[in-house]
Design an enzyme around this catalytic site. Structure first.
Site, mmCIF file in Angstrom:
data_model
loop_
_atom_site.group_PDB
_atom_site.id
_atom_site.type_symbol
_atom_site.label_atom_id
_atom_site.label_comp_id
_atom_site.label_asym_id
_atom_site.label_seq_id
_atom_site.Cartn_x
_atom_site.Cartn_y
_atom_site.Cartn_z
ATOM 1 N N ASP A 49 0.859 -1.171 0.000
ATOM 2 C CA ASP A 49 0.000 0.000 0.000
ATOM 3 C C ASP A 49 0.903 1.231 0.000
ATOM 4 O OD1 ASP A 49 -3.142 0.520 0.802
ATOM 5 O OD2 ASP A 49 -1.799 2.169 1.366
ATOM 6 N N ASN A 100 -2.323 13.146 -3.780
ATOM 7 C CA ASN A 100 -3.554 13.466 -4.508
ATOM 8 C C ASN A 100 -4.096 14.822 -4.117
ATOM 9 O OD1 ASN A 100 -4.373 11.725 -6.451
ATOM 10 N ND2 ASN A 100 -5.304 10.267 -5.047
ATOM 11 N N ASP A 144 -1.931 9.743 -10.290
ATOM 12 C CA ASP A 144 -1.827 8.761 -11.377
ATOM 13 C C ASP A 144 -0.370 8.512 -11.733
ATOM 14 O OD1 ASP A 144 -4.509 8.660 -11.404
ATOM 15 O OD2 ASP A 144 -4.800 9.690 -13.320
ATOM 16 N N GLU A 197 -4.716 2.650 -3.938
ATOM 17 C CA GLU A 197 -3.259 2.603 -3.979
ATOM 18 C C GLU A 197 -2.746 1.265 -3.459
ATOM 19 O OE1 GLU A 197 -5.206 4.461 -2.148
ATOM 20 O OE2 GLU A 197 -4.380 4.913 -0.168
#
Lengths: 397, 390
Positions: free
Chosen positions: A262, A270, A279, A305
């Site tokens: 993770d 973000n 991204d 993620e």
């Protein structure tokens, strides 16, 4: 040969060529399927028509063109089709071989005509067309390796080989025989059986090419339903079915492992830099992970993620080394995004595929829990399952 | 043909049979090997095989029993189009239309059985071509309507047009037997008319096969387009497609067209996944979308940003309008029921709304506000709609 008429059969072949030209035109212009390859094929089919449509209408061409125009057009047509097939199979080889074969055959044909050897001219044309057909068969063989099974490929290539044999055979016969002996598919002595063979081979080749395009589309759909569109990693469903296969093997004593990971503080990226940066971070992560994977290993995105790497035939100790390598590689390679240097790290959980767990849920839950522990211990580290116990041990970074 | 070499009728007929047979094999391989629209593909294999058989029997007139070469040959050709008419609807996921096709086939076959098959055979010709025309027209109209609901007029015309042309040709043959009697129906007769008819049969069959292949290709391509723009689990827009829609809308903001966003995050999704499993989580997301969908208009866009996070784009809507939509969604969701293997689980979500403002440089700013508002809703105990204070 009184029952069937070769000219009629060649007319049907011509009609089929015209039809295929239209089909490829529609493919390229309306459906945008492999547009340039389809356009080459359409042009190729069109060019061959005059040579088939009427054998006696050479007289219609202007006098200086009479002897060689149709032959040149057939050679051009075969060359264009071979190019189209190479394009369609996505082979980025140089086109020198096709141009060379077509050019040499055309040159030999023109020289023979100028020196008055019309049989030799036809032989040169046939030889050129035969060699081009062989090249097309070769491209289909190499280009189809990824998508088509051996049986299908053999079935597809067979008509090419037969057509090449037919054309090369005609060439040799013409050269071996004396002057002015019009051999099959030409003139009044045309043999109906060879015209039948030509029609059948043309049908098989033409329809086979359409089949290749259709199977390619189906493969694309199959691929897309199994992949995450952003990272091209397997999606959760596809990873789940891969894991089930490994779980079934684990029952029979094979040792497989899975590495769950993770990304740390992904939300921060973000929120501060926008989704585009997020991204880019995921793509960077996937690239780093892939660099540390074997061909056999499978990478999947479980969502957000969270990723999972399946390591078949890997003992736990080796799997933890792989995870450690991935963790360090991430640390060493920060993401550079629009002049921002973004350090990227992840928390890893390494677990073996457990027995008695056909769906893989327990293995996933264990790995998930290990990721959670790695996060709790301060992130950017791996946490490996203790053999025989549901507790993991954390490796300090 | 423009050729002065005479066309041999028997050769042309035999070649046509060969083309039909190869086409039949192609469709059978597609259906069996590639599992490509199997019912339609098997049907087309049948259509081509029946036509090939019908023509072969016709070619044997005079050498084989008359029942086979006349009646059976005609009935087989009607059967071919009946099969076509039956399987066409399966290309647009509708049931097979076997009733009307079967009715035409049976009545045609029965009518032909009562006819004498002697003399100039005008009645027989009319019966055959009337049946063929009816079936082909039904197939064409079906295709046209099915396409019109899915693709543009031009594309529908291109794909169904050839079938209409075939219908017109068949109707022409029917009319011709009424107005200009005297053309021999035996297609092996060397007359120019029969040669032309044989050529047009070959052309019609090629066009028919191509049209069917194009219909299937169009279906595959639409599927690919859908997959690139939609989330496979919930069938709403995926993040990329939604971002594009929001960016387009943001570009119109400069021209005074406002828009609002509703950010939606399912409550306690992780707990649901952990206690009932991922399959239950997937089902819950699908249920969520099912409940939310009726609340969005045609012009709105609902998309999945990832995980349990969704977003709705509301063009020409202000904050008050977005609040109404979000509140209706929240209420619908609260009242909805989600059952997993007999176990009930309360489905709720937290909503954050935001309105685009002239000062926003990019759509990300609006998304960020909606996201923060959604977090505020989570902080306030979930299952509420929140906006950031201006």
């Amino acid at each position: 040969m009184t029952l069937f008429d070769a000219n009629t059969l060649l007319q049907v072949s011509a009609a089929f060529h015209g039809f295929m030209a239209l089909v490829w035109l529609v493919m390229s212009q309306v459906f945008r399927i492999a547009p340039s390859a389809a356009l080459l094929l359409a042009a190729g089919y069109f060019s061959i028509i005059p040579a088939l449509l009427c054998l006696d209408c050479q007289a219609w061409w202007p006098a200086p063109l009479q002897n060689w125009l149709q032959k040149l057009l057939s050679l051009l047509g075969f060359a264009l089709m071979t190019l189209g097939i190479r394009r369609m199979m996505r082979l980025h080889r140089r086109r020198l071989d096709i141009a060379g074969v077509a050019g040499m055959a055309a040159l030999a044909m023109l020289l023979s005509i100028m020196s008055g050897h019309s049989a030799a001219a036809l032989a040169a044309t046939s030889a050129g067309m035969g060699l081009l057909t062989l090249l097309a068969a070769h491209d289909l063989q190499t280009g189809g390796r990824a998508t088509l099974t051996v049986g299908v490929r053999r079935f597809l290539i067979l008509p090419y080989l037969l057509l090449a044999a037919m054309l090369l055979g005609r060439s040799l016969t013409l050269l071996g025989m004396n002057e002015q002996r019009p051999f099959f598919v030409e003139g009044a002595h045309a043999s109906a059986w060879l015209a039948w063979a030509y029609l059948l081979l043309t049908l098989a080749i033409g329809i086979g090419l359409v089949g290749v395009v259709v199977t390619r589309l189906i493969d694309r759909i199959r691929y897309m339903t199994l992949r995450d569109p952003l990272t091209d990693a397997l999606n959760r469903r596809a990873l789940g079915s891969e894991l089930q296969t490994l779980q079934a093997q684990a029952e029979r004593g094979q040792s497989h492992c899975l590495v769950m990971l993770d990304v740390d503080h992904f939300k921060r990226i973000n929120d501060s830099l926008g989704h585009a940066a997020g991204d880019a971070a995921l793509l960077h992560l996937v690239a780093v992970l892939r660099a540390n994977m074997r061909d056999l290993d499978r990478l999947g995105r479980l969502g957000g993620e969270e990723f999972c790497v399946l390591l078949p035939h890997t003992p736990l100790a080796d799997a933890s080394r792989v995870a450690q390598r991935m963790c360090e590689a991430l640390r060493r390679n920060p993401l550079v995004w629009r002049e921002h240097r973004l350090p990227l790290s992840a928390s890893f959980g390494v677990a073996p595929c457990q027995t008695g767990d056909p769906q893989g849920e327990h293995s996933l839950a264990l790995a998930d829990w290990l990721v959670y522990r790695a996060k709790a211990e301060g992130r950017d580290r791996i946490c490996v399952a203790e053999p025989g116990a549901a507790l993991g041990r954390v490796h300090q970074p | 043909m423009i050729d002065h070499t005479p066309t041999n009728a028997l050769t042309l007929l035999a070649a046509t049979v060969l083309v039909f047979s190869v086409a039949s094999v192609f469709w059978a391989v597609m259906a069996q090997g590639a599992r490509l629209a199997p019912r339609a593909s098997f049907g087309l294999a049948g259509v081509n095989a029946l036509l090939a058989l019908s023509l072969s029997l016709h070619a044997l007139r005079g050498t084989a029993p008359a029942l086979l070469t006349f009646w059976a040959s005609d009935v087989l050709s009607i059967a071919a189009l009946a099969v076509l008419r039956t399987v066409l609807p399966t290309l647009v996921r509708r049931p097979m239309a076997w009733r009307s096709a079967g009715a035409v086939l049976l009545s045609g076959a029965a009518l032909l059985a009562t006819l004498p098959y002697s003399g100039d055979m005008r009645m027989e010709t009319r019966a055959v071509f009337a049946s063929l025309f009816a079936l082909s027209l039904m197939a064409s109209l079906d295709t046209w309507w099915a396409l019109r609901q899915r693709v543009s007029v031009a594309m529908s015309l291109l794909l169904s047009g050839p079938l209409f042309v075939i219908s017109v040709l068949l109707a022409g043959r029917l009319l011709e037997s009424l107005i200009l009697p005297g053309n021999n129906t035996d297609i092996l007769g060397a007359g120019e008319f029969n040669i032309a008819w044989l050529w047009s049969m070959l052309a019609m069959n090629l066009v028919l096969n191509a049209t069917m292949a194009f219909l299937i290709l169009a279906k595959l391509i639409r599927r690919i387009q859908r997959l690139t723009r939609h989330d496979p689990l919930t069938d709403v827009l995926n993040r990329r497609a939604l971002s594009e829609a929001i960016d387009t809308e943001h570009a119109r903001l400069q021209r005074g067209k406002p828009y609002a966003l509703v950010m939606i995050d399912m409550d306690r999704f992780k707990q649901l996944n952990d206690s009932l499993g991922h399959a239950a989580g997937d089902a819950a997301l699908q249920r969520l979308v099912e409940v939310l969908k009726p609340c969005v208009r045609e012009v709105d866009a609902l998309g999945r940003l990832g995980g349990e996070e969704f977003c709705v784009l509301l063009p020409l809507t202000d904050l008050a309008g977005a609040a109404l939509v979000a509140e209706r969604m929240r209420l619908n969701l609260e009242e909805s029921e989600f059952l997993w293997q007999g176990q009930s689980w309360p489905l709720t979500a937290s909503f954050g709304i935001a309105e685009a403002e002239p000062g926003d440089i990019s759509a990300d700013a609006v998304l960020g506000r909606a996201d923060r508002a959604m977090y505020r809703a989570k902080a306030q105990g979930r299952n509420v709609v929140q906006a950031l204070d201006a």
